[in-house]
Design a protein around this motif. Structure first.
Motif, PDB file in Angstrom:
ATOM      1  N   GLU A  41      44.141 -30.830 -20.365  1.00  0.00           N
ATOM      2  CA  GLU A  41      44.801 -30.176 -21.763  1.00  0.00           C
ATOM      3  C   GLU A  41      44.027 -30.809 -22.933  1.00  0.00           C
ATOM      4  OE1 GLU A  41      48.965 -30.199 -19.072  1.00  0.00           O
ATOM      5  OE2 GLU A  41      48.814 -31.501 -20.883  1.00  0.00           O
ATOM      6  N   GLU A  42      43.776 -32.103 -22.980  1.00  0.00           N
ATOM      7  CA  GLU A  42      43.124 -32.554 -24.178  1.00  0.00           C
ATOM      8  C   GLU A  42      41.648 -32.076 -24.492  1.00  0.00           C
ATOM      9  OE1 GLU A  42      44.794 -34.310 -27.061  1.00  0.00           O
ATOM     10  OE2 GLU A  42      46.353 -33.381 -26.065  1.00  0.00           O
ATOM     11  N   LYS A  43      40.881 -32.051 -23.337  1.00  0.00           N
ATOM     12  CA  LYS A  43      39.641 -31.787 -23.539  1.00  0.00           C
ATOM     13  C   LYS A  43      39.232 -30.521 -23.330  1.00  0.00           C
ATOM     14  CE  LYS A  43      35.006 -32.995 -21.139  1.00  0.00           C
ATOM     15  NZ  LYS A  43      34.443 -33.331 -22.266  1.00  0.00           N
ATOM     16  N   TYR A  44      40.210 -29.376 -22.876  1.00  0.00           N
ATOM     17  CA  TYR A  44      39.657 -28.346 -22.593  1.00  0.00           C
ATOM     18  C   TYR A  44      40.549 -27.261 -23.354  1.00  0.00           C
ATOM     19  CZ  TYR A  44      36.322 -29.982 -19.258  1.00  0.00           C
ATOM     20  OH  TYR A  44      35.374 -30.752 -18.847  1.00  0.00           O
ATOM     21  N   GLY A  45      41.889 -27.563 -23.618  1.00  0.00           N
ATOM     22  CA  GLY A  45      42.671 -26.878 -24.517  1.00  0.00           C
ATOM     23  C   GLY A  45      43.645 -26.014 -23.849  1.00  0.00           C
ATOM     24  N   PHE A  46      43.948 -26.258 -22.618  1.00  0.00           N
ATOM     25  CA  PHE A  46      44.986 -25.477 -21.733  1.00  0.00           C
ATOM     26  C   PHE A  46      46.371 -25.789 -22.100  1.00  0.00           C
ATOM     27  CE2 PHE A  46      41.833 -26.590 -18.567  1.00  0.00           C
ATOM     28  CZ  PHE A  46      41.532 -25.071 -17.872  1.00  0.00           C
ATOM     29  N   GLY A 130      29.904 -21.668 -10.859  1.00  0.00           N
ATOM     30  CA  GLY A 130      30.025 -22.218 -12.183  1.00  0.00           C
ATOM     31  C   GLY A 130      29.537 -21.481 -13.436  1.00  0.00           C
ATOM     32  N   VAL A 131      28.840 -20.187 -13.207  1.00  0.00           N
ATOM     33  CA  VAL A 131      28.317 -19.355 -14.364  1.00  0.00           C
ATOM     34  C   VAL A 131      29.517 -18.447 -14.513  1.00  0.00           C
ATOM     35  CG1 VAL A 131      26.523 -17.758 -14.812  1.00  0.00           C
ATOM     36  CG2 VAL A 131      25.998 -19.872 -13.612  1.00  0.00           C
ATOM     37  N   ALA A 132      29.632 -18.209 -15.794  1.00  0.00           N
ATOM     38  CA  ALA A 132      30.786 -17.191 -16.290  1.00  0.00           C
ATOM     39  C   ALA A 132      30.570 -15.827 -16.013  1.00  0.00           C
ATOM     40  CB  ALA A 132      31.005 -17.381 -17.888  1.00  0.00           C
ATOM     41  N   VAL A 133      31.790 -15.169 -15.289  1.00  0.00           N
ATOM     42  CA  VAL A 133      31.730 -13.743 -15.272  1.00  0.00           C
ATOM     43  C   VAL A 133      31.992 -13.069 -16.920  1.00  0.00           C
ATOM     44  CG1 VAL A 133      33.127 -11.760 -14.555  1.00  0.00           C
ATOM     45  CG2 VAL A 133      32.829 -13.833 -13.172  1.00  0.00           C
ATOM     46  N   ASP A 134      31.322 -12.043 -17.178  1.00  0.00           N
ATOM     47  CA  ASP A 134      31.769 -11.413 -18.477  1.00  0.00           C
ATOM     48  C   ASP A 134      32.842 -11.185 -18.625  1.00  0.00           C
ATOM     49  OD1 ASP A 134      31.225 -10.591 -20.942  1.00  0.00           O
ATOM     50  OD2 ASP A 134      30.045  -8.833 -20.351  1.00  0.00           O
ATOM     51  N   MET A 135      33.663 -12.170 -19.604  1.00  0.00           N
ATOM     52  CA  MET A 135      35.301 -12.268 -19.640  1.00  0.00           C
ATOM     53  C   MET A 135      35.720 -11.292 -20.654  1.00  0.00           C
ATOM     54  SD  MET A 135      36.364 -13.843 -17.234  1.00  0.00           S
ATOM     55  CE  MET A 135      38.327 -13.815 -17.722  1.00  0.00           C
ATOM     56  N   ASP A 136      35.129 -10.892 -21.623  1.00  0.00           N
ATOM     57  CA  ASP A 136      35.465 -10.025 -22.749  1.00  0.00           C
ATOM     58  C   ASP A 136      35.983  -8.909 -22.194  1.00  0.00           C
ATOM     59  OD1 ASP A 136      35.440 -12.179 -24.549  1.00  0.00           O
ATOM     60  OD2 ASP A 136      33.775 -11.427 -25.691  1.00  0.00           O
ATOM     61  N   TYR A 161      32.028 -19.847 -21.428  1.00  0.00           N
ATOM     62  CA  TYR A 161      31.696 -18.513 -21.923  1.00  0.00           C
ATOM     63  C   TYR A 161      31.948 -18.485 -23.410  1.00  0.00           C
ATOM     64  CZ  TYR A 161      32.714 -13.518 -22.480  1.00  0.00           C
ATOM     65  OH  TYR A 161      32.727 -12.232 -22.493  1.00  0.00           O
ATOM     66  N   LYS A 162      30.841 -18.136 -23.845  1.00  0.00           N
ATOM     67  CA  LYS A 162      30.950 -18.025 -25.357  1.00  0.00           C
ATOM     68  C   LYS A 162      31.385 -19.237 -26.037  1.00  0.00           C
ATOM     69  CE  LYS A 162      30.380 -12.923 -25.351  1.00  0.00           C
ATOM     70  NZ  LYS A 162      31.163 -11.610 -25.727  1.00  0.00           N
ATOM     71  N   GLY A 163      31.299 -20.400 -25.556  1.00  0.00           N
ATOM     72  CA  GLY A 163      31.952 -21.294 -26.102  1.00  0.00           C
ATOM     73  C   GLY A 163      33.319 -21.891 -25.796  1.00  0.00           C
ATOM     74  N   ARG A 164      33.872 -21.118 -24.803  1.00  0.00           N
ATOM     75  CA  ARG A 164      35.259 -21.289 -24.520  1.00  0.00           C
ATOM     76  C   ARG A 164      35.397 -21.820 -23.058  1.00  0.00           C
ATOM     77  NH1 ARG A 164      39.149 -16.115 -25.298  1.00  0.00           N
ATOM     78  NH2 ARG A 164      40.532 -17.873 -24.461  1.00  0.00           N
ATOM     79  N   ILE A 169      40.507 -18.689 -20.500  1.00  0.00           N
ATOM     80  CA  ILE A 169      40.505 -17.299 -20.787  1.00  0.00           C
ATOM     81  C   ILE A 169      41.609 -16.460 -20.214  1.00  0.00           C
ATOM     82  CG2 ILE A 169      39.146 -15.608 -21.269  1.00  0.00           C
ATOM     83  CD1 ILE A 169      36.643 -17.472 -20.788  1.00  0.00           C
ATOM     84  N   GLY A 170      41.703 -16.482 -19.012  1.00  0.00           N
ATOM     85  CA  GLY A 170      42.740 -15.496 -18.397  1.00  0.00           C
ATOM     86  C   GLY A 170      44.242 -16.370 -18.617  1.00  0.00           C
ATOM     87  N   HIS A 171      45.099 -15.403 -18.097  1.00  0.00           N
ATOM     88  CA  HIS A 171      46.489 -16.037 -17.978  1.00  0.00           C
ATOM     89  C   HIS A 171      46.856 -17.281 -17.425  1.00  0.00           C
ATOM     90  CE1 HIS A 171      46.172 -11.505 -18.789  1.00  0.00           C
ATOM     91  NE2 HIS A 171      47.553 -11.841 -19.762  1.00  0.00           N
ATOM     92  N   LEU A 172      45.794 -17.376 -16.051  1.00  0.00           N
ATOM     93  CA  LEU A 172      46.065 -18.508 -15.272  1.00  0.00           C
ATOM     94  C   LEU A 172      44.616 -18.687 -14.706  1.00  0.00           C
ATOM     95  CD1 LEU A 172      49.349 -17.289 -13.278  1.00  0.00           C
ATOM     96  CD2 LEU A 172      49.172 -19.001 -14.936  1.00  0.00           C
ATOM     97  N   SER A 173      44.379 -20.041 -14.279  1.00  0.00           N
ATOM     98  CA  SER A 173      43.305 -20.210 -13.522  1.00  0.00           C
ATOM     99  C   SER A 173      43.437 -21.249 -12.455  1.00  0.00           C
ATOM    100  CB  SER A 173      42.314 -20.704 -14.465  1.00  0.00           C
ATOM    101  OG  SER A 173      42.850 -21.904 -15.361  1.00  0.00           O
ATOM    102  N   ALA A 174      42.419 -21.547 -11.746  1.00  0.00           N
ATOM    103  CA  ALA A 174      42.445 -22.468 -10.579  1.00  0.00           C
ATOM    104  C   ALA A 174      41.168 -23.244 -10.343  1.00  0.00           C
ATOM    105  CB  ALA A 174      42.851 -21.738  -9.166  1.00  0.00           C
ATOM    106  N   PHE A 175      41.394 -24.489 -10.323  1.00  0.00           N
ATOM    107  CA  PHE A 175      40.032 -25.211  -9.959  1.00  0.00           C
ATOM    108  C   PHE A 175      39.729 -26.027  -8.492  1.00  0.00           C
ATOM    109  CE2 PHE A 175      40.411 -24.564 -14.577  1.00  0.00           C
ATOM    110  CZ  PHE A 175      39.146 -24.533 -14.977  1.00  0.00           C
ATOM    111  N   SER A 176      38.866 -26.507  -8.035  1.00  0.00           N
ATOM    112  CA  SER A 176      38.876 -27.362  -7.015  1.00  0.00           C
ATOM    113  C   SER A 176      38.192 -28.338  -7.245  1.00  0.00           C
ATOM    114  CB  SER A 176      38.104 -26.401  -5.779  1.00  0.00           C
ATOM    115  OG  SER A 176      37.829 -27.238  -4.786  1.00  0.00           O
TER     116      SER A 176
END
Length: 374
Positions: A41-46, A130-136, A161-164, A169-176
């Motif tokens: 939450e602190e490092k990435y801003g979730f 680990g390479v971003a999909v074009d999210m905009d 992705y563009k510094g984010r 970026i999405g409403h929710l996300s999941a990491f492994s």
């Protein structure tokens, strides 16, 4: 034998696990769980993060949070791990497969709108390698059609992705945090929450459908069963192991990126014979993996055998889900996804881990250069 993967230990994992054991709090949501969640939450801003026992569990929580029901459609890439699909299929959804881009294994955003129907509820971009999909454009489509976006960021820790940060970026996300990832806990995952609407209910689902977390914060005077859920949170020993890794994320990333760049530089002479990874201008590379794309499945098989004969273990990756046994048995549609099939047949992953020695990397790349007579 040069292995494909070797889990890296920072040296503090056992110490923190010992500490967790002797605090007498082992069942999860204790000191180390909170440390890990605070880190993200602190490092990435979730807005909020919750540790889970796996990325699959985090995706399953997403499907529950979004109230996926039978008949809902969820768009995912075909070239992905099965967890991306089954998390939503278990809730009754119908998965709609998107093809990959020509130049990257990520889903082709330009073909996405044609897949949207009045039954579509969620888009799940997978940030491959680990390479971003074009999210905009995805977020614009989500806004236009009132859809949710879940980032499958299983491989995407500390990538942008563009510094984010990916996953924010999405409403929710999941990491492994599987042992093959950059940051590991053996098994383990993380749910990232970026929409305030989901924070409270996510904690309830995480705690077996109870408001137990609110009770221990003193927000309610008793707790009970208030929603559906499951036992999604990991033990404190898993969280303790993970925290030792997170403390060293900068060092781990610097080393992996150095290895990735070395691979790329040494294999550049092959750029007219095979495909090397392409990093779009809007994305960064977190060096989760290094792969090449051969010209045919037969060529890839010969290269795998040549590397093996030289003591090097390489692997192909996903099989297109639209051609999987389960999909063919349970769904009638037969989409034609040529790019996904290309990566299924031709992509080859090379050894990539923190302790990979430069001399071994030179051996691997020389073997590949010799194979292609370069």
């Amino acid at each position: 034998m040069i292995p494909f993967n070797k889990p890296y230990l920072t040296g503090k994992e056992a110490h923190y696990m010992y500490d967790a054991v002797y605090t007498g709090k082992l069942s999860g949501n204790g000191k180390y769980t909170k440390k890990c969640q605070h880190f993200f939450e602190e490092k990435y801003g979730f807005k909020k993060t919750l540790l889970t026992t796996s990325c699959t569990d985090a995706l399953e929580m997403c499907a529950i949070l979004l109230d996926i029901k039978p008949g809902d459609e969820v768009i995912i890439p075909s070239y992905t791990f099965v967890s991306t699909a089954i998390a939503f299929i278990r809730q009754g959804a119908k998965v709609i497969f998107a093809d990959s881009e020509r130049d990257t294994p990520n889903l082709d955003v330009t073909k996405l709108e044609a897949l949207i129907t009045d039954k579509t509820k969620v888009i799940v971009p997978v940030h491959y390698a680990g390479v971003a999909v074009d999210m905009d454009p995805i977020m614009e489509l989500a806004s236009k059609y009132n859809l949710f976006v879940v980032e499958d960021a299983a491989q995407a820790i500390d990538s942008f992705y563009k510094g984010r940060p990916l996953g924010t970026i999405g409403h929710l996300s999941a990491f492994s945090f599987h042992e093959t990832k950059n940051i590991i806990a053996g098994e383990g995952g993380l749910l990232g929450i970026n929409d305030e609407r989901f924070v409270e209910r996510a904690e309830i689902i995480w705690e077996k459908g109870t408001n137990r977390a609110s009770f221990f914060r003193g927000e309610v005077n008793k707790y009970g069963w208030v929603d559906i859920g499951s036992s999604f949170l990991p033990s404190e020993t898993t969280a303790a192991f993970l925290y030792a890794q997170l403390e060293n994320i900068n060092d781990i990333q610097l080393k992996r990126i150095s290895l990735w760049n070395s691979y790329f530089d040494k294999l550049k002479p092959l750029k007219d014979k095979i495909s090397l990874p392409e990093i779009p201008s809007y994305a960064t590379c977190n060096a989760h993996m290094f792969f090449i794309v051969c010209n045919s499945i037969e060529e890839r098989n010969r290269l795998i055998q040549t590397l093996k004969d030289n003591g090097i273990y390489s692997v192909f990756h996903y099989l297109s889900l639209h051609k999987s046994q389960y999909y063919l048995e349970h769904f009638s549609e037969r989409p034609v996804l040529e790019e996904a099939d290309k990566y299924t047949d031709r992509l080859l992953r090379l050894p990539m881990f923190y302790e990979l020695a430069e001399v071994d990397l030179i051996k691997i790349t020389n073997c590949i250069l010799d194979f292609y007579d370069v």
